[in-house]
Write an enzyme that holds these catalytic residues in place. Structure first.
Site, PDB file in Angstrom:
ATOM      1  N   GLY A 116      14.823  38.227  40.009  1.00  0.00           N
ATOM      2  CA  GLY A 116      15.601  37.948  38.799  1.00  0.00           C
ATOM      3  C   GLY A 116      14.719  37.417  37.690  1.00  0.00           C
ATOM      4  N   ALA A 117      13.572  38.079  37.493  1.00  0.00           N
ATOM      5  CA  ALA A 117      12.585  37.556  36.538  1.00  0.00           C
ATOM      6  C   ALA A 117      12.769  38.111  35.130  1.00  0.00           C
ATOM      7  CB  ALA A 117      11.167  37.863  37.035  1.00  0.00           C
ATOM      8  N   ARG A 125      15.129  37.726  32.967  1.00  0.00           N
ATOM      9  CA  ARG A 125      15.797  36.858  31.973  1.00  0.00           C
ATOM     10  C   ARG A 125      15.831  35.419  32.469  1.00  0.00           C
ATOM     11  NH1 ARG A 125      21.176  37.972  32.301  1.00  0.00           N
ATOM     12  NH2 ARG A 125      21.057  39.694  33.764  1.00  0.00           N
ATOM     13  N   ASN A 155      17.452  45.852  43.985  1.00  0.00           N
ATOM     14  CA  ASN A 155      18.687  45.074  43.967  1.00  0.00           C
ATOM     15  C   ASN A 155      18.685  44.188  45.208  1.00  0.00           C
ATOM     16  OD1 ASN A 155      21.276  44.146  44.295  1.00  0.00           O
ATOM     17  ND2 ASN A 155      22.256  46.160  44.248  1.00  0.00           N
ATOM     18  N   SER A 177      22.019  25.466  43.157  1.00  0.00           N
ATOM     19  CA  SER A 177      22.784  25.060  41.978  1.00  0.00           C
ATOM     20  C   SER A 177      23.485  23.734  42.243  1.00  0.00           C
ATOM     21  CB  SER A 177      23.837  26.121  41.659  1.00  0.00           C
ATOM     22  OG  SER A 177      24.770  25.637  40.728  1.00  0.00           O
ATOM     23  N   TYR A 214      30.603  31.162  44.523  1.00  0.00           N
ATOM     24  CA  TYR A 214      29.258  30.773  44.062  1.00  0.00           C
ATOM     25  C   TYR A 214      28.781  29.499  44.784  1.00  0.00           C
ATOM     26  CZ  TYR A 214      25.630  29.620  40.579  1.00  0.00           C
ATOM     27  OH  TYR A 214      24.451  29.309  39.942  1.00  0.00           O
ATOM     28  N   ALA A 224      29.741  28.397  47.663  1.00  0.00           N
ATOM     29  CA  ALA A 224      29.453  28.729  49.071  1.00  0.00           C
ATOM     30  C   ALA A 224      28.075  29.378  49.187  1.00  0.00           C
ATOM     31  CB  ALA A 224      30.528  29.661  49.621  1.00  0.00           C
ATOM     32  N   LYS A 281      25.534  29.048  47.195  1.00  0.00           N
ATOM     33  CA  LYS A 281      24.444  28.130  46.849  1.00  0.00           C
ATOM     34  C   LYS A 281      24.294  27.000  47.864  1.00  0.00           C
ATOM     35  CE  LYS A 281      23.028  30.177  43.075  1.00  0.00           C
ATOM     36  NZ  LYS A 281      21.677  30.746  43.014  1.00  0.00           N
ATOM     37  N   ILE A 317      21.864  25.041  32.586  1.00  0.00           N
ATOM     38  CA  ILE A 317      20.599  25.450  31.960  1.00  0.00           C
ATOM     39  C   ILE A 317      20.911  26.540  30.938  1.00  0.00           C
ATOM     40  CG2 ILE A 317      18.280  26.366  32.382  1.00  0.00           C
ATOM     41  CD1 ILE A 317      18.811  23.666  33.824  1.00  0.00           C
TER      42      ILE A 317
HETATM   43  P1  NAP Z   1      20.706  35.058  34.153  1.00  0.00           P
HETATM   44  O1  NAP Z   1      20.184  34.663  32.831  1.00  0.00           O
HETATM   45  O2  NAP Z   1      22.046  35.668  34.265  1.00  0.00           O
HETATM   46  O3  NAP Z   1      19.621  36.018  34.839  1.00  0.00           O
HETATM   47  C1  NAP Z   1      19.869  36.521  36.118  1.00  0.00           C
HETATM   48  C2  NAP Z   1      18.673  37.268  36.594  1.00  0.00           C
HETATM   49  O4  NAP Z   1      18.935  37.729  37.931  1.00  0.00           O
HETATM   50  C3  NAP Z   1      18.353  38.493  35.773  1.00  0.00           C
HETATM   51  O5  NAP Z   1      16.949  38.632  35.704  1.00  0.00           O
HETATM   52  C4  NAP Z   1      18.944  39.627  36.589  1.00  0.00           C
HETATM   53  O6  NAP Z   1      18.233  40.834  36.412  1.00  0.00           O
HETATM   54  C5  NAP Z   1      18.729  39.129  37.992  1.00  0.00           C
HETATM   55  N1  NAP Z   1      19.649  39.715  38.961  1.00  0.00           N
HETATM   56  C6  NAP Z   1      20.992  39.616  39.012  1.00  0.00           C
HETATM   57  N2  NAP Z   1      21.471  40.294  40.059  1.00  0.00           N
HETATM   58  C7  NAP Z   1      20.397  40.853  40.671  1.00  0.00           C
HETATM   59  C8  NAP Z   1      20.230  41.657  41.820  1.00  0.00           C
HETATM   60  N3  NAP Z   1      21.275  42.068  42.549  1.00  0.00           N
HETATM   61  N4  NAP Z   1      18.972  42.043  42.173  1.00  0.00           N
HETATM   62  C9  NAP Z   1      17.898  41.649  41.449  1.00  0.00           C
HETATM   63  N5  NAP Z   1      17.996  40.879  40.348  1.00  0.00           N
HETATM   64  C10 NAP Z   1      19.235  40.487  39.969  1.00  0.00           C
HETATM   65  O7  NAP Z   1      20.764  33.808  35.153  1.00  0.00           O
HETATM   66  P2  NAP Z   1      19.968  32.426  35.135  1.00  0.00           P
HETATM   67  O8  NAP Z   1      20.815  31.428  34.462  1.00  0.00           O
HETATM   68  O9  NAP Z   1      18.577  32.610  34.732  1.00  0.00           O
HETATM   69  O10 NAP Z   1      20.035  32.079  36.689  1.00  0.00           O
HETATM   70  C11 NAP Z   1      18.942  32.224  37.570  1.00  0.00           C
HETATM   71  C12 NAP Z   1      19.286  31.527  38.878  1.00  0.00           C
HETATM   72  O11 NAP Z   1      19.550  30.155  38.615  1.00  0.00           O
HETATM   73  C13 NAP Z   1      20.547  32.073  39.547  1.00  0.00           C
HETATM   74  O12 NAP Z   1      20.393  32.083  40.944  1.00  0.00           O
HETATM   75  C14 NAP Z   1      21.601  31.082  39.150  1.00  0.00           C
HETATM   76  O13 NAP Z   1      22.661  31.046  40.074  1.00  0.00           O
HETATM   77  C15 NAP Z   1      20.808  29.799  39.140  1.00  0.00           C
HETATM   78  N6  NAP Z   1      21.394  28.747  38.336  1.00  0.00           N
HETATM   79  C16 NAP Z   1      21.577  28.888  36.999  1.00  0.00           C
HETATM   80  C17 NAP Z   1      22.144  27.847  36.280  1.00  0.00           C
HETATM   81  C18 NAP Z   1      22.356  27.905  34.797  1.00  0.00           C
HETATM   82  O14 NAP Z   1      22.998  26.986  34.260  1.00  0.00           O
HETATM   83  N7  NAP Z   1      21.876  28.891  34.096  1.00  0.00           N
HETATM   84  C19 NAP Z   1      22.545  26.676  36.947  1.00  0.00           C
HETATM   85  C20 NAP Z   1      22.339  26.578  38.302  1.00  0.00           C
HETATM   86  C21 NAP Z   1      21.761  27.609  38.999  1.00  0.00           C
HETATM   87  P3  NAP Z   1      18.928  42.172  35.830  1.00  0.00           P
HETATM   88  O15 NAP Z   1      19.344  41.867  34.434  1.00  0.00           O
HETATM   89  O16 NAP Z   1      17.865  43.188  35.935  1.00  0.00           O
HETATM   90  O17 NAP Z   1      20.109  42.407  36.748  1.00  0.00           O
END
Ligand code: NAP
Length: 241
Positions: free
Chosen positions: A9-10, A12, A60, A139, A152, A154, A156, A185
């Protein structure tokens, strides 16, 4: 020889910040994405133009076979990885009474299944090398629970359990397994949330930045964290203590 870091998930958000940070510290980065090809290629170009080393890696993480094949190919071509960051994640929020089976299973398969699918093919080279760092991105929801996120939370919380169990399995081979648990974040994932309201609930009174999560990951991936395993490092502005 530089270390290789696989970051899922790099393309974004938090994963992108982790990839940039680890690259800056000298890692060659395998930047995984699922659909955002241009963004992943842009990230790798940015890393390369800053003197680093990276390649995009499409798979994926919810698809076990495709993930294993892609990672085994990378390992055959380059060896490694030395660092694995299981970051890819999705939300499908809703109250449980209204939640579809698909909302449940897609979140579990991506967030928790993804950890299994990604880390398993990396274990053999790490165990053989007797060195490695595995970091799962959990999370606040997984630590504290959150209404509207049964699926979600569950996934995490499951990730925390999986990381602790794996930490015990492979500690004797000098491979550490830790968790970073972010709070709110600033990324696409939270862009539709009422930021002004939610910030009031955070003791530090603001949302975190992806770079602040990347700093925690960088520490756990570093030599300085060699004696830390099975730990959950919260990066949440004090939301859960
Ligand atoms: P985001 O901006 O929505 O980015 C998600 C990333 O995951 C994207 O690069 C996306 O790539 C990739 N992704 C999604 N489904 C995928 C799959 N099936 N296979 C491969 N790549 C996949 O999310 P984020 O906020 O950066 O979150 C990153 C992590 O931190 C997640 O695990 C999230 O649960 C956790 N987190 C986030 C927050 C927050 O507040 N933002 C808080 C707690 C935990 P594509 O676009 O190519 O699909």
């Amino acid at each position: 020889m530089s270390r290789i870091a696989l970051v899922t998930g790099a393309s974004r958000g938090i994963g992108r910040a982790i990839a940039l940070r680890l690259a800056r510290e000298g890692c060659r980065v395998w930047a995984n994405y699922s659909g955002s090809k241009e963004a992943a290629e842009g990230l790798c170009a940015e890393i390369e133009s800053a003197g680093g080393s990276a390649r995009p890696a499409q798979f994926n993480v919810a698809d076990g076979e495709a993930t294993a094949l892609a990672i085994e190919t990378l390992i055959d071509e380059e060896g490694g990885p030395d660092v694995v960051v299981s970051n890819a994640g999705i939300t499908r929020d809703g109250l449980m009474a209204m939640m579809s089976g698909d909302d449940w299973s897609s979140v579990i398969n991506t967030n928790l299944g993804g950890f299994f699918h990604v880390v398993k093919p990396c274990l053999r080279p790490m165990l053989r090398k007797r060195a490695g760092r595995i970091i799962g991105i959990s999370s606040l929801s997984g630590e504290a629970g959150n209404a509207g996120q049964v699926n979600y939370a569950a996934s995490k919380a499951g990730l925390i359990g999986a990381c602790k169990a794996l930490a015990k399995e492979i500690a004797s081979r000098n491979v550490t397994v830790n968790v970073v648990a972010p709070g709110f974040i600033e990324t696409d994932m939270v862009k539709d949330l009422p930021k002004d309201e939610l910030e009031k609930l955070v003791p530090l009174k603001r949302f975190g930045k992806p770079e602040e999560v990347a700093a925690a990951v960088s520490f756990l991936a570093s030599e300085e964290a060699a004696y830390i395993t099975g730990h959950v490092l919260s990066v949440n502005g004090g939301m859960y203590m």
